[in-house]
Design a protein around this motif. Sequence first.
Motif, mmCIF file in Angstrom:
data_model
loop_
_atom_site.group_PDB
_atom_site.id
_atom_site.type_symbol
_atom_site.label_atom_id
_atom_site.label_comp_id
_atom_site.label_asym_id
_atom_site.label_seq_id
_atom_site.Cartn_x
_atom_site.Cartn_y
_atom_site.Cartn_z
ATOM 1 N N GLY A 326 0.806 -1.227 0.000
ATOM 2 C CA GLY A 326 0.000 0.000 0.000
ATOM 3 C C GLY A 326 0.829 1.262 0.000
ATOM 4 O O GLY A 326 0.312 2.352 -0.280
ATOM 5 N N LEU A 327 2.115 1.157 0.333
ATOM 6 C CA LEU A 327 2.978 2.338 0.411
ATOM 7 C C LEU A 327 3.909 2.375 -0.807
ATOM 8 O O LEU A 327 4.648 1.418 -1.061
ATOM 9 C CB LEU A 327 3.828 2.307 1.684
ATOM 10 N N VAL A 328 3.852 3.486 -1.538
ATOM 11 C CA VAL A 328 4.678 3.674 -2.744
ATOM 12 C C VAL A 328 5.631 4.840 -2.466
ATOM 13 O O VAL A 328 5.260 5.806 -1.800
ATOM 14 C CB VAL A 328 3.765 3.967 -3.966
ATOM 15 N N LEU A 329 6.850 4.733 -2.990
ATOM 16 C CA LEU A 329 7.849 5.784 -2.774
ATOM 17 C C LEU A 329 8.128 6.528 -4.065
ATOM 18 O O LEU A 329 8.215 5.923 -5.142
ATOM 19 C CB LEU A 329 9.159 5.176 -2.248
ATOM 20 N N GLY A 330 8.295 7.848 -3.940
ATOM 21 C CA GLY A 330 8.662 8.672 -5.090
ATOM 22 C C GLY A 330 9.584 9.780 -4.594
ATOM 23 O O GLY A 330 9.181 10.925 -4.461
ATOM 24 N N THR A 331 10.808 9.398 -4.294
ATOM 25 C CA THR A 331 11.745 10.356 -3.690
ATOM 26 C C THR A 331 13.153 10.104 -4.232
ATOM 27 O O THR A 331 13.336 9.331 -5.172
ATOM 28 C CB THR A 331 11.680 10.248 -2.145
ATOM 29 N N GLY A 332 14.151 10.786 -3.656
ATOM 30 C CA GLY A 332 15.553 10.535 -4.028
ATOM 31 C C GLY A 332 15.946 11.108 -5.377
ATOM 32 O O GLY A 332 16.914 10.652 -5.979
ATOM 33 N N HIS A 333 15.259 12.148 -5.840
ATOM 34 C CA HIS A 333 15.575 12.671 -7.187
ATOM 35 C C HIS A 333 16.833 13.532 -7.213
ATOM 36 O O HIS A 333 17.262 13.971 -8.269
ATOM 37 C CB HIS A 333 14.363 13.435 -7.748
ATOM 38 N N PHE A 334 17.411 13.812 -6.073
ATOM 39 C CA PHE A 334 18.718 14.435 -5.925
ATOM 40 C C PHE A 334 18.876 15.672 -6.809
ATOM 41 O O PHE A 334 18.129 16.615 -6.659
ATOM 42 C CB PHE A 334 19.811 13.390 -6.191
ATOM 43 N N ARG A 335 19.771 15.667 -7.791
ATOM 44 C CA ARG A 335 20.021 16.870 -8.607
ATOM 45 C C ARG A 335 19.088 16.959 -9.808
ATOM 46 O O ARG A 335 19.234 17.845 -10.649
ATOM 47 C CB ARG A 335 21.465 16.855 -9.119
ATOM 48 N N ASN A 336 18.143 16.003 -9.926
ATOM 49 C CA ASN A 336 17.428 15.874 -11.197
ATOM 50 C C ASN A 336 15.910 15.929 -11.085
ATOM 51 O O ASN A 336 15.219 15.474 -12.000
ATOM 52 C CB ASN A 336 17.837 14.534 -11.848
#
Length: 373
Positions: A326-336
């Motif tokens: 049920g938990l989705v991640l959308g992170t860690g895009h850093f410099r982009n």
Amino acid sequence: MEIVIVGAGVVGLATAWRAAARGAAVTLVDPAPGSAATAVAAGMLNPVSELTYGEEPLLRLGLASRERYGAFVAELEELTGLDTAYRADGIVQVAFDSGDLGYLDDLRRFQESLGVPAAPLTGRECRELEPMLAPGVRGGLLAPEDGSIDPRRLAPALLAAAEKRGTRLVRRRAEGVLVERDAAVGVRLDDGTELRADRVLLAAGPWSGDLDGLPPGAVPAVRPVKGQVIRLRTRVPFLRRCVRGLVQGSSIYLVPRADGEIVLGATQEELGFDTQVTAGGLWELLRDARELLPGITELDFVEVSAGLRPGSPDNAPVMGPSPLPGLVLGTGHFRNGILLTPVSADILTDVLLDGTVPDVGLPFTPARFEEQR
Ligand code: GLY
């Protein structure tokens, strides 16, 4: 399908728009949409000119996103009537001394080996493209399809598009994830309100792992990486397109906009959740910019700000199902983050609505960290 998205930076906003357009009931939770890193970012769209050794999968993702940008912006601007200052007129990379030129030569060979050649330029050719460059600039590269967008215009346009498609914005902080029978079933806000959902997307940059109730290992460590940025303004034509520069090994960029704004960035500092602007950070940016563009000292000073890039353990985005159902991640895009917005929204919408990760997203799922453990 009911979806709660925590974090209204560009990735959360664009995913809200896309998921709502496909019929999901989306609630977006953020006390200040489009603030944090989104409001500080310069907005370069540069998979080629920001290419770093060992980051081929990220290059592919960046190219896929750059290819989608034109249609993405056209649809967004048509839907909302808002201008995002999108341009795809190339980025020039320039070298200050022979060491910097050697680095750019190596980079050009690496780009060629990956099938994304950038055109080499002599010093004179650099100055023909950008007449304000210093006479000493040694040479450079042109990435003709890279470009830029104004994140401060992009974010409100994405919010307007998401709301037009039925997204509900809740201007509060999400404090915890609700977990029942080993699955995420919603979030709890800072006023105690519970929002229940079929899926929860965490798109809160370096704060994504901060919510109560997350089991250990549900979110990989995402660290804040500080960037200080200066906003200037010119009253006369100064730069035609984005310029990236290497000055004795240190890297800067200048992103001009049609309205006269020029964004100069950025430091890269690992200092935790510190957003203090420092004299040293500004001095380094201005010093290096003046080496490349002596006329920069004539420009009007407008603003200085510092933001926090979300850096995952391998500096690549983390997008897909977490170990907690049920938990989705959308992170860690850093410099982009700005560059990767269109492709990230497409990937995350598929994950949220279909439970599948499209091929382009496969190298970036959270599962890669579980395998390492
Ligand atoms: N992509 C530019 C920066 O993170 O500074």
